[in-house]
Design an enzyme around this catalytic site. Sequence first.
Site, PDB file in Angstrom:
ATOM      1  N   ASP A 150      27.068   9.777  38.462  1.00 44.52           N
ATOM      2  CA  ASP A 150      26.925  10.657  39.619  1.00 44.52           C
ATOM      3  C   ASP A 150      27.240  12.085  39.206  1.00 44.52           C
ATOM      4  O   ASP A 150      28.176  12.334  38.450  1.00 44.52           O
ATOM      5  CB  ASP A 150      27.832  10.205  40.770  1.00 44.52           C
ATOM      6  CG  ASP A 150      29.313  10.252  40.435  1.00 44.52           C
ATOM      7  OD1 ASP A 150      30.008  11.165  40.917  1.00 44.52           O
ATOM      8  OD2 ASP A 150      29.778   9.370  39.669  1.00 44.52           O
ATOM      9  N   SER A 151      26.412  13.023  39.675  1.00 47.36           N
ATOM     10  CA  SER A 151      26.578  14.445  39.435  1.00 47.36           C
ATOM     11  C   SER A 151      26.589  14.737  37.927  1.00 47.36           C
ATOM     12  O   SER A 151      25.606  14.455  37.246  1.00 47.36           O
ATOM     13  CB  SER A 151      27.854  14.946  40.133  1.00 47.36           C
ATOM     14  OG  SER A 151      27.888  16.338  40.209  1.00 47.36           O
ATOM     15  N   ALA A 152      27.691  15.273  37.393  1.00 49.42           N
ATOM     16  CA  ALA A 152      27.750  15.493  35.945  1.00 49.42           C
ATOM     17  C   ALA A 152      27.572  14.187  35.189  1.00 49.42           C
ATOM     18  O   ALA A 152      26.978  14.158  34.098  1.00 49.42           O
ATOM     19  CB  ALA A 152      29.083  16.134  35.577  1.00 49.42           C
ATOM     20  N   ALA A 178      22.713   9.435  40.425  1.00 46.26           N
ATOM     21  CA  ALA A 178      23.094   9.891  41.764  1.00 46.26           C
ATOM     22  C   ALA A 178      23.309  11.393  41.741  1.00 46.26           C
ATOM     23  O   ALA A 178      24.167  11.894  41.006  1.00 46.26           O
ATOM     24  CB  ALA A 178      24.359   9.176  42.230  1.00 46.26           C
TER      25      ALA A 178
END
Length: 303
Positions: A150-152, A178
């Site tokens: 997720d994200s990074a 994500a």
Amino acid sequence: MSLDEATRAAVDAARAPGVPTLRDLGVDRARKVVAGMARGFRGPAPAERREVSIGGSGRGVLLVPAEPVTALVVHFHGGGWTLGAPEQHEAFGAALATAAGAAVLLPGYRLAPEHPFPAAIEDAWAAVRWAADRVIELAGSNVPLIVSGDSAGGNLAAVVARRARDGGGPTIAHQLLAYPALDPAGTTPSYLDPDNQLIFDADLLRWFWAQYAAGADRADPDLVPLRAELGGLPPATVLLAEHDVLSDEGRAYAAALAAAGVPSRVHTVAGQAHGFLTMVGALPGAVEGVALLADAVRVGVPR
């Protein structure tokens, strides 16, 4: 703006007068705040929780459901390559393990700015190779290996999927991304949309990139997966939030994968902001997000 009630309450609390942003706090204090927030998230108890010593960072958390395991998911946590830790994502990991019937491995990785690009990638790649060598030990049988983030962490998952392709393995069955952070340029409409400047706003994302990529080549595909050659990658499920500065990047990446012949599917969860997926027990949208990823683990993306 159509944020759901729980998300609106969280945003209003974070943006109340006098409340400092994570960027204002600085790295050390922001890490403590994020760790405290994570203690408020609650997922189902897995049948087995085990701390493991793995490649790269040397540590991780393994969560295994009670039912027969169908996959091993290696999930890289978000936090702008600067914040976060495996145990802070356990609520999400346990929810995904239970919903998908999958063993979920949450590896740690070195954080910026102490360890800037490409340290996190090297640790993530070491963790995937370590897991691939131990699928039966970790999952109980020779199940498919999936990378996730997720994200990074979505950035890291995208990079290691490409490394596996280019290095002749290990075989990655699927990538779950994500709201991935994929390009530091920050010029897309969603990045600049005033309605998306919530807890994780454009300024905070730029600050994360500055911690992680100071002095790095902004054309390096290991830094900017949107610049990479994408043919031959595993199928992808891209999960997005309706109100997120990164939503256009995620859609662009899914489109680029599809153009390269890679099966990809995009899900946008309405009423949600960046970071919603891992706030299990706090945001109702996390339930929908976990269910969508769990379905992708069980069914995959049609080829």
